[in-house]
Structure formats: structure tokens, C-alpha cells
Motif scaffolding. Structure first.
Motif, short mmCIF file in Angstrom:
data_model
loop_
_atom_site.label_atom_id
_atom_site.label_comp_id
_atom_site.label_asym_id
_atom_site.label_seq_id
_atom_site.Cartn_x
_atom_site.Cartn_y
_atom_site.Cartn_z
N VAL A 22 1.03 -1.24 -0.02
CA VAL A 22 -0.03 0.17 -0.08
C VAL A 22 1.02 1.15 -0.03
O VAL A 22 0.73 2.06 -0.95
CB VAL A 22 -0.92 -0.07 1.32
CG1 VAL A 22 -1.61 1.42 1.29
CG2 VAL A 22 -2.09 -1.20 1.18
N LEU A 23 2.00 1.41 1.02
CA LEU A 23 2.76 2.37 0.90
C LEU A 23 3.34 2.67 -0.28
O LEU A 23 3.96 4.00 -0.63
CB LEU A 23 3.70 2.41 2.20
CG LEU A 23 3.04 2.20 3.47
CD1 LEU A 23 4.11 2.20 4.66
CD2 LEU A 23 2.27 3.44 3.68
N ASN A 24 3.91 1.84 -1.10
CA ASN A 24 4.40 1.76 -2.23
C ASN A 24 3.65 1.79 -3.52
O ASN A 24 4.24 2.05 -4.48
CB ASN A 24 5.42 0.85 -2.46
CG ASN A 24 6.84 0.85 -1.45
OD1 ASN A 24 7.58 1.69 -1.51
ND2 ASN A 24 6.69 -0.15 -0.43
N GLY A 25 2.34 2.04 -3.34
CA GLY A 25 1.50 1.78 -4.54
C GLY A 25 1.31 0.94 -5.21
O GLY A 25 1.10 1.18 -6.64
N LYS A 26 1.83 -0.26 -4.79
CA LYS A 26 1.59 -1.44 -5.71
C LYS A 26 0.29 -1.86 -5.74
O LYS A 26 -0.75 -1.69 -5.04
CB LYS A 26 2.45 -2.58 -5.00
CG LYS A 26 4.01 -2.23 -4.72
CD LYS A 26 4.86 -1.71 -5.87
CE LYS A 26 5.95 -1.75 -5.83
NZ LYS A 26 6.93 -1.43 -7.18
N PRO A 27 -0.15 -2.56 -6.83
CA PRO A 27 -1.19 -3.23 -7.15
C PRO A 27 -1.56 -4.37 -6.57
O PRO A 27 -0.56 -4.88 -5.64
CB PRO A 27 -1.42 -3.41 -8.78
CG PRO A 27 0.01 -3.62 -9.11
CD PRO A 27 0.73 -2.77 -8.08
N GLY A 28 -2.71 -4.97 -6.56
CA GLY A 28 -3.18 -6.36 -5.91
C GLY A 28 -3.59 -6.18 -4.47
O GLY A 28 -3.56 -7.07 -3.90
N VAL A 29 -4.01 -5.02 -4.15
CA VAL A 29 -4.48 -5.03 -2.67
C VAL A 29 -6.06 -4.46 -2.80
O VAL A 29 -6.36 -3.49 -3.61
CB VAL A 29 -3.67 -3.88 -2.04
CG1 VAL A 29 -4.36 -3.69 -0.50
CG2 VAL A 29 -2.36 -4.10 -1.82
N ALA A 30 -6.92 -5.04 -2.07
CA ALA A 30 -8.18 -4.59 -2.23
C ALA A 30 -8.62 -3.16 -1.64
O ALA A 30 -7.90 -2.79 -1.05
CB ALA A 30 -9.17 -5.74 -1.48
#
Length: 343
Positions: A22-30
Motif C-alpha cells: 500500500v505504501l509503495n502504491g503497488k497493485p493487488g490490494v483490495a
């Protein structure tokens, strides 16, 4: 950073790997998980990374008549939160005695390019005010919503509680307790909510006690929406033999209790008092005040929803009333409050 990840993960109830994504803005998180992590950052006092900060969709002004009455800060908080969730930045503008007027605050907000304005208990509620100011605002392309009041001369969404039903409810409650001489302490007669409250009060007195409008008119006392105003109005009503007083605000109700005690009367044994608002301070009164709850949460959220659509005309009348009640000590209760978007 490792310690921070651990703290944030524990607070959000997720893994440290999820927090990192989340903190690094990565995809794959609801989406809900992402919101939980961001909320955990806020709770723990960490600043959100710049890349995660939401860019404001614009400023929205909120003009209130004052902040001394706790109901206005409560409305401001609900409206501000709702605007923030929609991506807007709320700007609170408050009128002060001898200070800025509603028109001056409106001009200031327009000059700053606000995306809309929400007026709470403004000049739209004053039957003697010139309503062309709102036509001029519409002409500038600024959408707006009006709370607590109505004018047929203004084409805009209006959001208000059902003042008539609230007063009928208060009279019904007091009549059921055995009171036959019930007074109404209310604000200046030129305001729309006051006129509606008077109508509801007189309807209730006719239905429950068989009084005609002239008889109930003698039991109505106008004053200011302040503690001192309530004290003066209730004092006059008690001197006319009233054993119960319905007040148009909780601040007036506190003044009514003071007036009764100054005359050596006990509340609620000798005199019953009913307020209106269910403002935050009521939880700390002794004895607990019976009050009609103004649905702040529903009204604030409705105003923000209507603001988003207010280019399409006035709000529909007659939303269904809703009610809720909470028990109080010594058999006293907070009465249910009807509400609705009304004209």
C-alpha cells in the motif's frame, strides 16, 4: 521503518507485506484493505506518503450563523467529513456579531473559486430577507444547498427536519404526562423554522388538548435562540401558569431550566422541559433533558449528496420520517425526531 510497518500492520489487522504494498502504491490490494492501512496511518500519527495523498477536487464553502450553539459545529463536522470522502476540501465560514455577513462570506468564497456552497440556517430562512442574492449566486455558476429554511422564490435544494411533526411530538409527550397548560419558547417569528414549529405546536394543542389557535397563541413566547433567551421566554410562560415548556433549541431549554429553578421550582417534578436538537452537551445535563433529536448525520449527508447534483433543480419534498430514541434517567427520554428533505 520496520517498526513502523509492524505498528501499522497490527493497527490495520493485515500483514507487513500488505502495508508495504500500500505504501509503495503497488497493485493487488483490495480497496477496503487499502483504506484500512491508510486509516491506521492516520490513527498512529504517521503522514501519508505524498503519492497516496488525494488531490482535492476543489473547495466547498460551509456558511454557518454561529458556533456557540453546539448543533452548528456538529453539522459542520458531518458535512466536512462527507465532503472529504468525496474528495473536496471543506472551508468553514462563520458569521460573527459585528463581523462578516453572509453576503460578505459568500463573496469571499466565490472569489476563491469554490465548487459550491452549503448554507446552514442562513438568510433563506428569514421571510423578510431579499432572496435575489441567491439568484445572483446561481448566475455566477456556483451550486449551493440550503439547510433549515425554505423560500418559494429560490430554486435550490432544501434540507430540513420536520419542525411541525417535532412540535406535535413534544406536545403529545407532555399531554401524556398529564400537562394541560403547555408553553412554547421559540425564536423570532420571521424565521421559517419558527413558523413551522408554531404550526406544529398549535396542531398538537388542538389535537391533544382541544385548544383553538387563539388559545394556544397565548402560550407562545418569542425570544432569542440562546440560554438567556430561553430563560426569559420560559420565565414569562411559567408566570402564565404553564407547567411544561417546549423549547425551540437545547440552549433555550437550558435557560428554561434555569428560569424554573430561579422561581423555586424543580425540573421535572414541578415543571417539564423539552428541548430541540439533541446537541452534544445534552449528555451532561442534570437531570437529563428530554429533547427532540435533530437528525444531524442524515441532514449533513443529504446536503452533500444534493450539492453534487444541485445543478438539476430543487430537492424533492416529503422524504419519509425516521425516528430513534434513547432512554434517560428518572423516566426521561430523548424523543424521536422526524426528518426529511422538505420545501
Amino acid at each position: 521503518m520496520t517498526a513502523r510497518l509492524s505498528d501499522i500492520a497490527a493497527q490495520a489487522g493485515v500483514s507487513e507485506a500488505t502495508v508495504s504494498r500500500v505504501l509503495n502504491g503497488k497493485p493487488g490490494v483490495a480497496g477496503t484493505t487499502r483504506e484500512s492501512v491508510l486509516a491506521a496511518l492516520d490513527v498512529l500519527g504517521y503522514e501519508r506518503p505524498v503519492r497516496l495523498r488525494q488531490r482535492s477536487a476543489g473547495l466547498v464553502g460551509l456558511i454557518t450563523p454561529e458556533l456557540d450553539n453546539p448543533i452548528f459545529p456538529a453539522l459542520a463536522q458531518v458535512i466536512g467529513q462527507a465532503l472529504t470522502r468525496q474528495g473536496y476540501t471543506p472551508v468553514l465560514a462563520t458569521q460573527t456579531p459585528g463581523g462578516s455577513t453572509e453576503d460578505e462570506l459568500t463573496d469571499m468564497l466565490v472569489e476563491r473559486g469554490v465548487a459550491g456552497i452549503i448554507f446552514v440556517s442562513g438568510l433563506h430562512a428569514d421571510t423578510t430577507a431579499d432572496m435575489t442574492r441567491y439568484d445572483q449566486l446561481r448566475g455566477k455558476g456556483v451550486p449551493y444547498v440550503l439547510l433549515n429554511g425554505f423560500s418559494p422564490k429560490v430554486q435550490a435544494p432544501f434540507v430540513s427536519p420536520d419542525d411541525r411533526a417535532a412540535m406535535r411530538l413534544a406536545v403529545t409527550h407532555l399531554a401524556a404526562l398529564g400537562h394541560t397548560r403547555i408553553g412554547l419558547a421559540v425564536g423570532p417569528k420571521r424565521f421559517v423554522p419558527v413558523l413551522r414549529k408554531i404550526e406544529g405546536f398549535q396542531q398538537g394543542m388542538a389535537e391533544r388538548l382541544g385548544l383553538d389557535p387563539e388559545e394556544s397563541e397565548a402560550l407562545i413566547q418569542h425570544s432569542l435562540y440562546t440560554l438567556e433567551g430561553g430563560q426569559a421566554a420560559a420565565g414569562a410562560l411559567i408566570s402564565r401558569g404553564c407547567t411544561a415548556v417546549v423549547c425551540a433549541s437545547d440552549m433555550m431549554a437550558l435557560g428554561a431550566i434555569r428560569a424554573a429553578r430561579q422561581q423555586g421550582l424543580d425540573v421535572p417534578r414541578d415543571v417539564s422541559v423539552v428541548g430541540f436538537d439533541d446537541s452534544p452537551l445534552i449528555a451532561f445535563t442534570d437531570p437529563p433533558l428530554t429533547t427532540i433529536r435533530q437528525p444531524v448525520q442524515a441532514m449533513g449527508q443529504a446536503a452533500v449528496r444534493r450539492r453534487a447534483r444541485c445543478g438539476c433543480g430543487p430537492a424533492p419534498p416529503g422524504a419519509s420520517p425516521r425516528a430513534a430514541s434513547r432512554p434517560g434517567r428518572r423516566g426521561r427520554r430523548r424523543a424521536p425526531a422526524p426528518w426529511g428533505r422538505s420545501r
